[in-house]
Scaffold this active site. Structure first.
Site, mmCIF file in Angstrom:
data_model
loop_
_atom_site.group_PDB
_atom_site.id
_atom_site.type_symbol
_atom_site.label_atom_id
_atom_site.label_comp_id
_atom_site.label_asym_id
_atom_site.label_seq_id
_atom_site.Cartn_x
_atom_site.Cartn_y
_atom_site.Cartn_z
ATOM 1 N N VAL A 1 0.823 -1.080 0.046
ATOM 2 C CA VAL A 1 -0.250 0.030 0.071
ATOM 3 C C VAL A 1 0.928 1.192 -0.056
ATOM 4 O O VAL A 1 1.945 1.179 0.599
ATOM 5 C CB VAL A 1 -1.020 0.074 1.171
ATOM 6 C CG1 VAL A 1 -1.807 -1.166 1.137
ATOM 7 C CG2 VAL A 1 -0.166 -0.169 2.371
ATOM 8 N N ASP A 2 0.443 2.153 -0.764
ATOM 9 C CA ASP A 2 0.942 3.593 -0.744
ATOM 10 C C ASP A 2 0.383 4.404 0.576
ATOM 11 O O ASP A 2 -0.442 3.776 1.059
ATOM 12 C CB ASP A 2 0.565 4.436 -2.009
ATOM 13 C CG ASP A 2 1.445 5.656 -2.017
ATOM 14 O OD1 ASP A 2 2.501 5.806 -1.448
ATOM 15 O OD2 ASP A 2 0.854 6.682 -2.731
ATOM 16 N N LYS A 3 1.312 5.100 1.006
ATOM 17 C CA LYS A 3 0.952 5.959 2.193
ATOM 18 C C LYS A 3 -0.139 7.189 1.720
ATOM 19 O O LYS A 3 -1.193 7.158 2.279
ATOM 20 C CB LYS A 3 2.039 6.428 2.991
ATOM 21 C CG LYS A 3 1.625 7.389 4.215
ATOM 22 C CD LYS A 3 2.817 7.756 5.037
ATOM 23 C CE LYS A 3 3.434 8.946 4.195
ATOM 24 N NZ LYS A 3 2.686 10.382 4.344
#
Length: 631
Positions: free
Chosen positions: A319-321
């Site tokens: 997951v990206d932040k």
């Protein structure tokens, strides 16, 4: 299931089925129609109901296409007529046609929500300049259109006049209407609930977000799962095998063992009927369409059945932040007034200077100031220094100079105390950005800003971990900021300071480790990683063409909690497909064995075949009611 009882052809089919079944039951009880009338009556049902099946079957025979299911049915009907089993011949054809129609109904029901949505979208829009309704396909970008309360918005655009509550559930799946005012974007297919608005169109009718959703959802059927492809290949091989087996069941006992001709012909017909792979063929597509329809209603656009199958096998999710776990917009988290400066004076003075800036941090400080009930002071002589900060003069405080920016920028003008150093260091360890403020006589305060975490992020990640899926953070943000956010949401494996191409390299490594890996990002700078992953999922993509086109799954809202739901839905769908397939195979295997041993009953075989088909459809359509809550 939503049966089309208003369809006269369908009603006639049901009536025919009822009559034929009653006559079959009477026949089994020894009550027969008089001979001069029986062939005529039953052949009338056969021709009126099943003429297309018989014609297609004869065409397949001429072309030597032995993989045709219609050929299977045609042989069964002709053989039954030869035996004088007129009720059985009629039952075979009418129940087969009913099964085919039930398949169509199953697919129609799984697409019905989207069909209704398409019908609801206006075909015209009221153009202000022309003062009349014009077909939406003739409306150009930049045209101002008027939308009354209670009507569907026909085109994407920005509000230029008025305000309203807009129900965006058709796009995002969110049931709560959103407040929209001048400057806000609205989407075609959404409902203007309570106010008159004017919008300037931003896309052509063929390019709207809603149009893309419709196009991609219908195209999703073409992206078949591996299970669906296998069953279709199997069916093409399966049908000629069954025809060959039926010939053996008839030829061996009759011509080699000299047993009863009519009895073994009847067993061969029974085998042909029960072997018809209706339930087997439909076991996958109805379940897939139902799952895709359910996901669409929740705001998730899945581009094909193969991605549902892939999601069920995911072992890890990267997951990206920013804009995935967090909102992607800074908010003020800490305010530290120093050397006797009040909180009000600090915020009002610095926000007055920041009024001239378009920087996201500046806008966040102004928003926080007003939220606390303070008004920004008037300022002048604003000057932005790229990469460092800004200077201005406050007209309210009579301050010679207001300095706002990074600690190193302020250090150029003042000595920095250990207290300031400590506060800045503490904020850095928490992954926060520090804005240091001076009024010309030392540091008078520090404001900490952070990227706010979405309220459902921690719960969604926990739910993924409960499903034995490892969650890894891949972000271009700093290591400190990444680890701070990761700790709050329960992620232990973190990679920060990554460029887009470096994210793609990390995905390659994860694929080596886990085999099946999903990537969740905002769909723009994460495009390389999304493309390489097993399943690419784009977050918060309403209006983002790039995200919709790049990802395999596009979430039309900002709900990370949709991802664990989609994984549970995909697992439930694959389980249902396996149950459908197993049930169909077991039923057919039992009746094939009965036919081989000469013990089968034609009427019972037909009832079992249609019954299994109906059960498969009903259980598959139940996936449309699968909910987001954990099961």
């Amino acid at each position: 299931m939503n049966l089309p009882f208003k369809d006269k052809k369908f009603v006639f089919l049901l009536l025919s089925v009822s009559i034929v079944i009653v006559l079959e039951i009477l026949s089994l009880l020894g009550i027969h129609l008089p001979m001069p009338y029986a062939p005529f009556i039953f052949c009338t049902f056969i021709i009126s109901i099943g003429y297309k099946v018989i014609l297609n079957g004869l065409q397949s025979l001429i072309k030597l296409n032995f993989s045709s299911i219609n050929l299977l049915m045609t042989i069964a009907v002709i053989a039954a007529l030869y035996l004088g089993e007129y009720p059985e011949a009629a039952v075979v054809i009418v129940l087969y046609v009913l099964g085919e129609r039930l398949e169509d109904i199953g697919l129609e029901n799984s697409k019905s929500a989207l069909d209704e949505l398409i019908k609801s979208v206006p075909k015209t829009a009221f153009v202000k300049k022309a003062n009349k309704e014009i077909p939406i396909e003739q409306i150009e970008i930049g045209t101002v259109i008027q939308i009354k309360a209670g009507t569907i918005i026909p085109l994407d655009g920005k509000i230029t006049f008025g305000e309203s509550l807009i129900d965006e559930s058709a796009i995002t799946g969110e049931p709560i209407a959103k407040e929209k005012q001048v400057g806000d974007t609205v989407f075609a297919g959404t409902l203007n609930t309570n106010g008159f608005i004017e919008i300037k169109t931003s896309k052509l009718s063929t390019d709207t977000t809603f149009a893309k959703i419709i196009q991609l959802t219908f195209e999703a059927g073409a992206a078949k799962s591996e299970t669906q492809k296998f069953i279709q290949r199997f069916s093409k091989l399966y049908t000629p095998i069954i025809i060959g087996l039926a010939l053996l069941i008839f030829v061996v006992p009759v011509f080699l063992l000299h047993q009863d001709f009519n009895h073994w012909l009847k067993q061969a017909i029974t085998l042909l009927v029960i072997a018809c792979p209706c339930a087997l063929v439909i076991s996958t597509p109805v379940a897939i369409y139902a799952a895709i329809g359910n996901a669409s209603a929740k705001g998730a656009l899945i581009k094909g059945g193969k991605y549902i199958e892939a999601l069920a096998e995911i072992k890890a999710i990267a997951v990206d932040k920013t804009r995935t776990i967090t909102y992607g917009t800074p908010v003020v988290s800490d305010v530290f007034p120093l050397i006797g400066t009040s909180r009000k004076e600090l915020l009002s003075c610095v926000s007055g200077a920041e009024l001239f800036s378009e920087h996201p941090l500046a806008q966040a400080i102004i928003t926080a100031t007003r939220a606390e009930g303070f008004e920004p002071h008037t300022a002048k002589d604003f000057k932005s220094i790229i990469g460092k900060g800004a200077t201005a003069k406050c007209e309210v405080c009579q301050t010679d100079s207001v300095l706002v920016g990074k600690l190193e920028f302020i250090r150029e003008y003042h000595e920095i105390s250990t207290e300031v150093e400590a506060i800045e260091a503490q904020l850095a360890t928490e992954g926060k950005t520090s804005v240091v403020i001076s009024f010309g006589k030392g540091v008078v305060g520090i404001i900490g800003l952070t990227d706010k975490i979405k309220p459902d992020s921690a719960a969604a990640i926990q739910e993924l971990q409960e499903q034995n899926i490892d969650v890894i953070m891949l972000t271009g943000d700093s290591e400190k900021a990444a680890h701070f956010v990761a700790r709050q949401v329960g992620i232990t494996k973190v990679f920060g300071d990554l460029l887009p191409e470096e994210k793609a390299e990390e995905i390659k490594a994860l694929l080596q480790q886990y085999d099946k890996v999903a990537m969740v990002g905002d769909g723009i700078n994460d495009a390389p990683a999304l493309a390489i992953s097993t399943v690419g999922i784009a977050m918060g993509t309403a209006g983002s063409d790039t995200a919709i086109e790049t990802a395999n799954i596009a979430l039309m809202n900002d709900q990370l909690s949709l991802i664990p739901f989609l994984i549970r839905l995909s697992k439930k769908t694959m389980k249902q497909i396996k149950m459908n397939t197993l049930g169909a195979i077991i039923t057919k295997f039992i009746f094939v064995l009965l036919a081989v041993f000469g013990l089968s009953n034609l009427a019972l075989a037909i009832a079992a075949d249609v019954g299994v088909t109906l059960i498969v459809i009903l259980f598959s359509l139940n996936l449309m009611r699968f909910e987001k809550s954990k099961v």
